[in-house]
Design a protein around this motif. Sequence first.
Motif, short mmCIF file in Angstrom:
data_model
loop_
_atom_site.label_atom_id
_atom_site.label_comp_id
_atom_site.label_asym_id
_atom_site.label_seq_id
_atom_site.Cartn_x
_atom_site.Cartn_y
_atom_site.Cartn_z
N LEU A 114 19.56 2.26 -24.67
CA LEU A 114 20.95 2.68 -24.77
C LEU A 114 21.88 1.71 -24.05
CD1 LEU A 114 20.61 6.54 -24.21
CD2 LEU A 114 21.34 5.39 -26.30
N VAL A 115 21.46 1.28 -22.87
CA VAL A 115 22.26 0.31 -22.11
C VAL A 115 22.40 -0.99 -22.90
CG1 VAL A 115 22.30 -1.15 -20.05
CG2 VAL A 115 21.67 1.26 -19.85
N MET A 116 21.29 -1.49 -23.43
CA MET A 116 21.33 -2.75 -24.17
C MET A 116 22.10 -2.61 -25.48
SD MET A 116 20.07 -4.85 -22.16
CE MET A 116 20.27 -6.23 -23.29
N ALA A 117 22.04 -1.44 -26.11
CA ALA A 117 22.78 -1.24 -27.36
C ALA A 117 24.27 -1.38 -27.12
CB ALA A 117 22.46 0.13 -27.95
N ILE A 118 24.76 -0.69 -26.09
CA ILE A 118 26.19 -0.78 -25.76
C ILE A 118 26.57 -2.20 -25.38
CG2 ILE A 118 28.00 0.03 -24.19
CD1 ILE A 118 26.40 2.66 -23.96
N TYR A 119 25.72 -2.81 -24.56
CA TYR A 119 26.02 -4.17 -24.10
C TYR A 119 26.03 -5.16 -25.27
CZ TYR A 119 25.66 -8.62 -21.71
OH TYR A 119 25.89 -9.91 -21.30
N MET A 120 25.05 -5.06 -26.16
CA MET A 120 24.95 -6.02 -27.26
C MET A 120 26.06 -5.82 -28.29
SD MET A 120 22.58 -8.10 -26.52
CE MET A 120 22.47 -8.98 -28.08
N ILE A 121 26.53 -4.60 -28.45
CA ILE A 121 27.67 -4.37 -29.35
C ILE A 121 28.89 -5.12 -28.83
CG2 ILE A 121 29.34 -2.64 -30.12
CD1 ILE A 121 27.00 -0.65 -30.28
N VAL A 122 29.17 -4.94 -27.53
CA VAL A 122 30.32 -5.62 -26.93
C VAL A 122 30.13 -7.13 -26.95
CG1 VAL A 122 31.67 -5.89 -24.81
CG2 VAL A 122 30.84 -3.62 -25.47
N LEU A 123 28.94 -7.59 -26.56
CA LEU A 123 28.67 -9.02 -26.53
C LEU A 123 28.77 -9.64 -27.92
CD1 LEU A 123 27.78 -11.55 -24.97
CD2 LEU A 123 25.40 -10.85 -25.35
N GLY A 124 28.29 -8.92 -28.92
CA GLY A 124 28.33 -9.44 -30.28
C GLY A 124 29.75 -9.73 -30.74
N PHE A 125 30.66 -8.81 -30.43
CA PHE A 125 32.06 -9.03 -30.82
C PHE A 125 32.71 -10.13 -29.98
CE2 PHE A 125 31.70 -4.86 -32.87
CZ PHE A 125 32.40 -5.11 -34.05
N ARG A 126 32.35 -10.20 -28.71
CA ARG A 126 32.96 -11.21 -27.83
C ARG A 126 32.47 -12.62 -28.15
NH1 ARG A 126 31.76 -10.32 -22.02
NH2 ARG A 126 33.40 -11.87 -21.70
N ALA A 127 31.21 -12.74 -28.56
CA ALA A 127 30.62 -14.06 -28.76
C ALA A 127 30.81 -14.62 -30.16
CB ALA A 127 29.12 -14.01 -28.44
N GLN A 128 31.31 -13.80 -31.08
CA GLN A 128 31.40 -14.26 -32.46
C GLN A 128 32.74 -14.92 -32.77
OE1 GLN A 128 31.35 -11.10 -35.36
NE2 GLN A 128 33.10 -10.06 -34.47
N GLN A 129 32.74 -15.63 -33.88
CA GLN A 129 33.97 -16.18 -34.44
C GLN A 129 33.87 -16.12 -35.96
OE1 GLN A 129 34.25 -20.28 -33.25
NE2 GLN A 129 32.36 -20.89 -34.25
N VAL A 130 34.99 -15.95 -36.60
CA VAL A 130 35.03 -15.91 -38.06
C VAL A 130 36.00 -16.99 -38.52
CG1 VAL A 130 35.48 -14.54 -40.11
CG2 VAL A 130 34.53 -13.44 -38.07
N ILE A 131 35.46 -18.00 -39.16
CA ILE A 131 36.27 -19.13 -39.64
C ILE A 131 36.13 -19.21 -41.16
CG2 ILE A 131 36.64 -21.62 -39.54
CD1 ILE A 131 35.42 -21.60 -36.75
#
Length: 243
Positions: A114-131
Amino acid sequence: MTRSCMLEWLKEPGFFGTHATVGADMSQLMATFFTGLFVIGWIQAKRHRADAHHWMMFGGMIAMVAFFISYYLFRQLGVLAFEGKEGFGGSQALYDYVFIPVLTVHIILVILGLVMAIYMIVLGFRAQQVIDGVRSLRETLLLTTWKKIGVIFGTLTALIIVLFLSRIATADFSMRKFEVYLGLLAVIAIVFSVEMTIQRIWPNGARRHRALGLFTMVVYCVLFVTGTTTYTMLYLLYPGKIG
């Protein structure tokens, strides 16, 4: 459906044809569904299909978090199995030295998952870019500060307190409710602590996402194995008096 009706429904005989209840079968079905999404999403990442990976993992994690939170409210994540051997039909030695250790590992992994799910959701959005419509990870530093963490945590704490007060205003206070909301705050605090610790190890957002993604994938696979093992022991091999 009221909570009492939901509890009664979860105690009905399951739909897999074993000795399990609806609640246990639903848990196993959803665990299989989540794990399947995660594995497919991980394969998509290996094939550099970032968009498919993003939505597979995001959908799976959101569904998993929502399911476990609601399931905890109704069945306490299967912790009833700790209440005594009457739920387990095997020998005392098997119960003490196999079933309980596997169940303990499973519940620890549920919390970690559960901890990693929440963390990875946030990290996924922060680390991504759409070009130009193409999604990818940004190979840049991704850091935050304690001040920012404090503001976010304070805001979330205030919202949770308001939600808790609104709940007890319409229903009686109980330690169960208090523990649930306190546990939610604890999970959020752990997520923020993980972020502040891990960003020192992997300041690069893309590398952090890849490394923790692999770790989280392993956690979910082991979680599925331990969950399936406890289900098999409880409802197929050694069914007891309770489900």
